[in-house]
Design a protein around this motif. Sequence first.
Motif, PDB file in Angstrom:
ATOM      1  N   PHE A  58       0.826  -1.201   0.000  1.00 55.58           N
ATOM      2  CA  PHE A  58       0.000   0.000   0.000  1.00 55.58           C
ATOM      3  C   PHE A  58       0.864   1.255   0.000  1.00 55.58           C
ATOM      4  N   SER A  59       1.943   1.222   0.766  1.00 58.29           N
ATOM      5  CA  SER A  59       2.832   2.375   0.871  1.00 58.29           C
ATOM      6  C   SER A  59       3.427   2.732  -0.487  1.00 58.29           C
ATOM      7  N   HIS A  60       3.861   1.728  -1.240  1.00 60.87           N
ATOM      8  CA  HIS A  60       4.405   1.985  -2.585  1.00 60.87           C
ATOM      9  C   HIS A  60       3.322   2.508  -3.527  1.00 60.87           C
ATOM     10  N   PHE A  61       2.135   1.883  -3.470  1.00 66.55           N
ATOM     11  CA  PHE A  61       1.024   2.323  -4.312  1.00 66.55           C
ATOM     12  C   PHE A  61       0.649   3.766  -3.992  1.00 66.55           C
ATOM     13  N   ALA A  62       0.554   4.096  -2.700  1.00 65.13           N
ATOM     14  CA  ALA A  62       0.183   5.452  -2.280  1.00 65.13           C
ATOM     15  C   ALA A  62       1.241   6.459  -2.714  1.00 65.13           C
ATOM     16  N   PHE A  63       2.498   6.066  -2.674  1.00 68.13           N
ATOM     17  CA  PHE A  63       3.572   6.961  -3.109  1.00 68.13           C
ATOM     18  C   PHE A  63       3.412   7.327  -4.588  1.00 68.13           C
ATOM     19  N   TYR A  64       3.153   6.333  -5.428  1.00 68.98           N
ATOM     20  CA  TYR A  64       2.966   6.592  -6.861  1.00 68.98           C
ATOM     21  C   TYR A  64       1.680   7.384  -7.110  1.00 68.98           C
ATOM     22  N   LEU A  65       0.654   7.086  -6.335  1.00 75.69           N
ATOM     23  CA  LEU A  65      -0.596   7.829  -6.463  1.00 75.69           C
ATOM     24  C   LEU A  65      -0.394   9.295  -6.076  1.00 75.69           C
ATOM     25  N   GLN A  66       0.430   9.549  -5.074  1.00 74.40           N
ATOM     26  CA  GLN A  66       0.744  10.928  -4.704  1.00 74.40           C
ATOM     27  C   GLN A  66       1.425  11.655  -5.865  1.00 74.40           C
ATOM     28  N   GLY A  67       2.356  10.977  -6.522  1.00 76.90           N
ATOM     29  CA  GLY A  67       3.027  11.576  -7.679  1.00 76.90           C
ATOM     30  C   GLY A  67       2.042  11.904  -8.783  1.00 76.90           C
ATOM     31  N   VAL A  68       1.106  10.990  -9.041  1.00 77.95           N
ATOM     32  CA  VAL A  68       0.085  11.222 -10.066  1.00 77.95           C
ATOM     33  C   VAL A  68      -0.784  12.411  -9.670  1.00 77.95           C
ATOM     34  N   LEU A  69      -1.176  12.486  -8.407  1.00 77.49           N
ATOM     35  CA  LEU A  69      -2.008  13.602  -7.951  1.00 77.49           C
ATOM     36  C   LEU A  69      -1.299  14.942  -8.101  1.00 77.49           C
ATOM     37  N   VAL A  70       0.000  14.977  -7.804  1.00 80.95           N
ATOM     38  CA  VAL A  70       0.765  16.222  -7.954  1.00 80.95           C
ATOM     39  C   VAL A  70       0.782  16.646  -9.418  1.00 80.95           C
ATOM     40  N   VAL A  71       1.050  15.692 -10.321  1.00 84.94           N
ATOM     41  CA  VAL A  71       1.102  16.014 -11.748  1.00 84.94           C
ATOM     42  C   VAL A  71      -0.276  16.462 -12.248  1.00 84.94           C
ATOM     43  N   VAL A  72      -1.320  15.729 -11.881  1.00 86.47           N
ATOM     44  CA  VAL A  72      -2.675  16.097 -12.308  1.00 86.47           C
ATOM     45  C   VAL A  72      -3.055  17.467 -11.749  1.00 86.47           C
ATOM     46  N   GLY A  73      -2.715  17.734 -10.492  1.00 86.50           N
ATOM     47  CA  GLY A  73      -3.005  19.042  -9.902  1.00 86.50           C
ATOM     48  C   GLY A  73      -2.321  20.174 -10.645  1.00 86.50           C
ATOM     49  N   LEU A  74      -1.067  19.973 -11.009  1.00 80.84           N
ATOM     50  CA  LEU A  74      -0.346  21.001 -11.771  1.00 80.84           C
ATOM     51  C   LEU A  74      -0.957  21.198 -13.158  1.00 80.84           C
ATOM     52  N   ILE A  75      -1.377  20.108 -13.793  1.00 81.04           N
ATOM     53  CA  ILE A  75      -2.009  20.223 -15.121  1.00 81.04           C
ATOM     54  C   ILE A  75      -3.339  20.975 -15.006  1.00 81.04           C
TER      55      ILE A  75
END
Length: 171
Positions: A58-75
């Motif tokens: 879960f920790s690894h999945f959440a880490f990648y999901l955080q990265g996706v959220l940051v990129v989507v938020g910036l877009i």
Amino acid sequence: MFSNNQIDINTLPSLEELELIPIHKNFLYILIINIGTIFVGAVGGLTFARWVSEDDGFSHFAFYLQGVLVVVGLIVMLIYYLGFKNRKYAIREQDMTYTHGYLVTKIITLPYNRIQHLEIRRSFLARKFGLSTLKIYSAGESGGDLAIRGLPMDIAERQYAHLTQIINDRV
């Protein structure tokens, strides 16, 4: 007698000739703050979940999901930033026009004779930036309501008074 003559489209007024007034630039700050709050909250929630979780998967999945959220938020912020210049309005003798959007530009023209009632709204951030929303409710079920967000309070109040006078003169 009924007639339905064809109109020469070259004689119709051009939308480019309409002098559109841009929305106040402080409204862009409100948009960015709202978007940022949502995405920072989501990333913060995932950070907390990773902190309390003992599951490495879960920790690894959440880490990648955080990265996706940051990129989507910036877009999303970039799209709102680029589309902000299209947020404009115009007041004419018989109607109001409002345009907004970047990827999909929407132009709404509302004739005064369709206005049912008016409302001025101010969120917490809008009050802090001295802005408001003029909400215009129209007749019919076509979803023709119009909300002009990001108006300075004094302009929204003057437009409200002007439109109220027009509505009262109709009656």
